[in-house]
Design a protein around this motif. Structure first.
Motif, PDB file in Angstrom:
ATOM      1  N   ARG A   5       0.842  -1.193   0.000  1.00 44.69           N
ATOM      2  CA  ARG A   5       0.000   0.000   0.000  1.00 44.69           C
ATOM      3  C   ARG A   5       0.880   1.246   0.000  1.00 44.69           C
ATOM      4  O   ARG A   5       1.745   1.400   0.872  1.00 44.69           O
ATOM      5  N   PRO A   6       0.656   2.155  -0.943  1.00 45.11           N
ATOM      6  CA  PRO A   6       1.481   3.374  -0.967  1.00 45.11           C
ATOM      7  C   PRO A   6       1.060   4.341   0.142  1.00 45.11           C
ATOM      8  O   PRO A   6      -0.062   4.284   0.647  1.00 45.11           O
ATOM      9  N   LYS A   7       1.962   5.232   0.506  1.00 40.54           N
ATOM     10  CA  LYS A   7       1.643   6.218   1.533  1.00 40.54           C
ATOM     11  C   LYS A   7       0.672   7.269   1.010  1.00 40.54           C
ATOM     12  O   LYS A   7      -0.136   7.816   1.765  1.00 40.54           O
ATOM     13  N   ASP A   8       0.771   7.569  -0.273  1.00 44.61           N
ATOM     14  CA  ASP A   8      -0.071   8.596  -0.864  1.00 44.61           C
ATOM     15  C   ASP A   8      -1.073   7.958  -1.830  1.00 44.61           C
ATOM     16  O   ASP A   8      -1.209   6.735  -1.885  1.00 44.61           O
ATOM     17  N   ALA A   9      -1.770   8.798  -2.570  1.00 42.64           N
ATOM     18  CA  ALA A   9      -2.760   8.310  -3.536  1.00 42.64           C
ATOM     19  C   ALA A   9      -2.080   7.451  -4.602  1.00 42.64           C
ATOM     20  O   ALA A   9      -0.921   7.667  -4.958  1.00 42.64           O
ATOM     21  N   LEU A  10      -2.844   6.472  -5.094  1.00 45.32           N
ATOM     22  CA  LEU A  10      -2.338   5.573  -6.124  1.00 45.32           C
ATOM     23  C   LEU A  10      -3.037   5.882  -7.443  1.00 45.32           C
ATOM     24  O   LEU A  10      -4.262   5.983  -7.499  1.00 45.32           O
ATOM     25  N   THR A  11      -2.265   6.033  -8.496  1.00 48.72           N
ATOM     26  CA  THR A  11      -2.824   6.263  -9.823  1.00 48.72           C
ATOM     27  C   THR A  11      -2.626   5.012 -10.677  1.00 48.72           C
ATOM     28  O   THR A  11      -1.506   4.504 -10.780  1.00 48.72           O
ATOM     29  N   LEU A  12      -3.708   4.527 -11.253  1.00 44.87           N
ATOM     30  CA  LEU A  12      -3.640   3.357 -12.113  1.00 44.87           C
ATOM     31  C   LEU A  12      -3.852   3.770 -13.557  1.00 44.87           C
ATOM     32  O   LEU A  12      -4.749   4.548 -13.864  1.00 44.87           O
ATOM     33  N   GLU A  13      -3.047   3.218 -14.451  1.00 39.82           N
ATOM     34  CA  GLU A  13      -3.274   3.437 -15.877  1.00 39.82           C
ATOM     35  C   GLU A  13      -4.029   2.232 -16.404  1.00 39.82           C
ATOM     36  O   GLU A  13      -3.571   1.089 -16.288  1.00 39.82           O
ATOM     37  N   LEU A  14      -5.211   2.485 -16.993  1.00 39.81           N
ATOM     38  CA  LEU A  14      -6.075   1.414 -17.460  1.00 39.81           C
ATOM     39  C   LEU A  14      -6.147   1.418 -18.979  1.00 39.81           C
ATOM     40  O   LEU A  14      -6.095   2.475 -19.621  1.00 39.81           O
ATOM     41  N   VAL A  15      -6.289   0.234 -19.547  1.00 37.87           N
ATOM     42  CA  VAL A  15      -6.455   0.093 -20.999  1.00 37.87           C
ATOM     43  C   VAL A  15      -7.708  -0.739 -21.255  1.00 37.87           C
ATOM     44  O   VAL A  15      -8.102  -1.559 -20.416  1.00 37.87           O
ATOM     45  N   PRO A  16      -8.363  -0.542 -22.398  1.00 40.30           N
ATOM     46  CA  PRO A  16      -9.595  -1.290 -22.667  1.00 40.30           C
ATOM     47  C   PRO A  16      -9.338  -2.795 -22.789  1.00 40.30           C
ATOM     48  O   PRO A  16      -8.291  -3.224 -23.279  1.00 40.30           O
ATOM     49  N   THR A  17     -10.294  -3.573 -22.331  1.00 36.10           N
ATOM     50  CA  THR A  17     -10.241  -5.019 -22.552  1.00 36.10           C
ATOM     51  C   THR A  17     -10.817  -5.317 -23.937  1.00 36.10           C
ATOM     52  O   THR A  17     -11.408  -4.455 -24.593  1.00 36.10           O
ATOM     53  N   VAL A  18     -10.645  -6.537 -24.374  1.00 38.76           N
ATOM     54  CA  VAL A  18     -11.174  -6.959 -25.672  1.00 38.76           C
ATOM     55  C   VAL A  18     -12.703  -6.933 -25.636  1.00 38.76           C
ATOM     56  O   VAL A  18     -13.331  -7.286 -24.632  1.00 38.76           O
ATOM     57  N   ASP A  19     -13.321  -6.494 -26.724  1.00 39.31           N
ATOM     58  CA  ASP A  19     -14.782  -6.497 -26.851  1.00 39.31           C
ATOM     59  C   ASP A  19     -15.187  -7.861 -27.419  1.00 39.31           C
ATOM     60  O   ASP A  19     -15.183  -8.073 -28.641  1.00 39.31           O
ATOM     61  N   ILE A  20     -15.524  -8.771 -26.532  1.00 41.78           N
ATOM     62  CA  ILE A  20     -15.798 -10.154 -26.938  1.00 41.78           C
ATOM     63  C   ILE A  20     -17.006 -10.231 -27.868  1.00 41.78           C
ATOM     64  O   ILE A  20     -16.965 -10.901 -28.908  1.00 41.78           O
ATOM     65  N   LEU A  21     -18.077  -9.562 -27.505  1.00 44.06           N
ATOM     66  CA  LEU A  21     -19.294  -9.637 -28.305  1.00 44.06           C
ATOM     67  C   LEU A  21     -19.069  -9.077 -29.708  1.00 44.06           C
ATOM     68  O   LEU A  21     -19.455  -9.701 -30.706  1.00 44.06           O
ATOM     69  N   LYS A  22     -18.453  -7.915 -29.802  1.00 40.68           N
ATOM     70  CA  LYS A  22     -18.216  -7.300 -31.111  1.00 40.68           C
ATOM     71  C   LYS A  22     -17.270  -8.165 -31.951  1.00 40.68           C
ATOM     72  O   LYS A  22     -17.489  -8.346 -33.160  1.00 40.68           O
ATOM     73  N   THR A  23     -16.242  -8.722 -31.309  1.00 37.35           N
ATOM     74  CA  THR A  23     -15.277  -9.550 -32.024  1.00 37.35           C
ATOM     75  C   THR A  23     -15.939 -10.779 -32.625  1.00 37.35           C
ATOM     76  O   THR A  23     -15.726 -11.106 -33.801  1.00 37.35           O
ATOM     77  N   LEU A  24     -16.758 -11.461 -31.845  1.00 34.02           N
ATOM     78  CA  LEU A  24     -17.376 -12.690 -32.333  1.00 34.02           C
ATOM     79  C   LEU A  24     -18.538 -12.404 -33.278  1.00 34.02           C
ATOM     80  O   LEU A  24     -18.723 -13.121 -34.270  1.00 34.02           O
ATOM     81  N   ALA A  25     -19.319 -11.366 -33.005  1.00 28.86           N
ATOM     82  CA  ALA A  25     -20.443 -11.044 -33.889  1.00 28.86           C
ATOM     83  C   ALA A  25     -19.963 -10.712 -35.294  1.00 28.86           C
ATOM     84  O   ALA A  25     -20.666 -10.985 -36.281  1.00 28.86           O
ATOM     85  N   ALA A  26     -18.762 -10.150 -35.403  1.00 33.91           N
ATOM     86  CA  ALA A  26     -18.211  -9.811 -36.720  1.00 33.91           C
ATOM     87  C   ALA A  26     -17.915 -11.063 -37.542  1.00 33.91           C
ATOM     88  O   ALA A  26     -17.772 -10.976 -38.769  1.00 33.91           O
ATOM     89  N   ARG A  27     -17.830 -12.221 -36.886  1.00 29.52           N
ATOM     90  CA  ARG A  27     -17.540 -13.482 -37.581  1.00 29.52           C
ATOM     91  C   ARG A  27     -18.790 -14.328 -37.806  1.00 29.52           C
ATOM     92  O   ARG A  27     -18.701 -15.458 -38.244  1.00 29.52           O
ATOM     93  N   LYS A  28     -19.940 -13.773 -37.496  1.00 32.37           N
ATOM     94  CA  LYS A  28     -21.185 -14.539 -37.532  1.00 32.37           C
ATOM     95  C   LYS A  28     -21.478 -15.057 -38.929  1.00 32.37           C
ATOM     96  O   LYS A  28     -21.466 -14.327 -39.908  1.00 32.37           O
ATOM     97  N   ALA A  29     -21.804 -16.360 -38.994  1.00 34.29           N
ATOM     98  CA  ALA A  29     -22.232 -16.977 -40.242  1.00 34.29           C
ATOM     99  C   ALA A  29     -23.738 -16.770 -40.406  1.00 34.29           C
ATOM    100  O   ALA A  29     -24.450 -16.523 -39.427  1.00 34.29           O
ATOM    101  N   PRO A  30     -24.252 -16.881 -41.632  1.00 36.64           N
ATOM    102  CA  PRO A  30     -25.692 -16.664 -41.855  1.00 36.64           C
ATOM    103  C   PRO A  30     -26.594 -17.565 -41.012  1.00 36.64           C
ATOM    104  O   PRO A  30     -27.699 -17.158 -40.640  1.00 36.64           O
ATOM    105  N   ARG A  31     -26.120 -18.755 -40.660  1.00 36.26           N
ATOM    106  CA  ARG A  31     -26.946 -19.689 -39.883  1.00 36.26           C
ATOM    107  C   ARG A  31     -26.959 -19.364 -38.392  1.00 36.26           C
ATOM    108  O   ARG A  31     -27.784 -19.900 -37.641  1.00 36.26           O
ATOM    109  N   GLN A  32     -26.076 -18.491 -37.934  1.00 36.85           N
ATOM    110  CA  GLN A  32     -25.918 -18.245 -36.503  1.00 36.85           C
ATOM    111  C   GLN A  32     -26.764 -17.060 -36.023  1.00 36.85           C
ATOM    112  O   GLN A  32     -26.992 -16.103 -36.755  1.00 36.85           O
TER     113      GLN A  32
END
Length: 215
Positions: A111-138
């Motif tokens: 635990r730091p003595k002062d305030a802690l700053t976190l740098e965050l990055v986006p996670t993968v968009d699972i739904l968008k990634t898989l929906a882009a691969r959708k076949a006509p039957r799915q």
């Protein structure tokens, strides 16, 4: 339309993901997994083949369902990718954490003595990634858990991610939505369909969703 045959394959994600800062600390959310598990149970009750990719939850595996436990968003995508290619219906219920720490520390950080700053990055968009691969039957179904402007945000997600259906629900209260045993949902279809259901137990909500997206 005829009911889906017993060989119908359904892939469902459920629960939260955890994005670790170090071995013991992580970013996550309050998803209990109850809605996803209810959908898996309802799908199995129809005789479908069901794969449930689940983040960390305190729920028993539904009978007849193959459960694949995961932790992070990357883990969830890796578990879904090979199963998505052979599924007929994909329902993305999981509340995937939107961000992860840019740096993972292999040892617990003091635990730091002062305030802690976190740098965050986006996670993968699972739904968008898989929906882009959708076949006509799915068929691809997403969820939109919102605290305000629920329908507007859900319609935007339905269009932007090229989904067949989206299930919208208001999670600003405590009696329905995350962690609750009941839910109230708005089901929107790319075909213009709009139906409301609930409040009702999540298993009843699951049955409502399945009988509408796979009539």
């Amino acid at each position: 339309m005829r009911p889906a045959p017993p060989s119908f394959r359904c892939l469902i994600t459920a629960g939260p993901t955890r994005e670790h800062l170090d071995p013991v600390r992580f970013l996550s959310n309050g998803s209990s997994g109850k809605m996803g598990y209810a959908l898996a149970r309802a799908a199995a009750d129809r005789g479908w083949q069901v794969d449930l990719v689940s983040g960390p939850v305190a729920l028993a595996a539904p009978a007849g369902v193959d459960v694949h436990p995961v932790i992070s968003a990357d883990d969830m995508l890796a578990a879904c990718e090979p199963r998505f290619a052979r599924c007929d219906l994909f329902i993305a219920v999981a509340a995937v954490a939107d961000y992860r720490p840019q740096t993972f520390h292999a040892e617990k950080q003091k635990r730091p003595k002062d305030a802690l700053t976190l740098e965050l990055v986006p996670t993968v968009d699972i739904l968008k990634t898989l929906a882009a691969r959708k076949a006509p039957r799915q068929l691809v179904v997403g969820f939109a858990a919102e605290t305000h402007d629920v329908e507007a945000y859900a319609r935007r997600k339905l269009a932007e991610k090229h989904l067949d259906w989206i299930v919208a629900n208001d999670v600003s209260g405590t009696e329905t939505g995350m962690n609750a045993d009941a839910n109230t949902v708005l089901l929107l279809g790319a075909n213009g369909a709009r139906q409301e259901f609930g409040p009702a137990p999540k298993l009843q909500v699951a049955d409502f969703i399945l009988r509408n997206v796979v009539p």
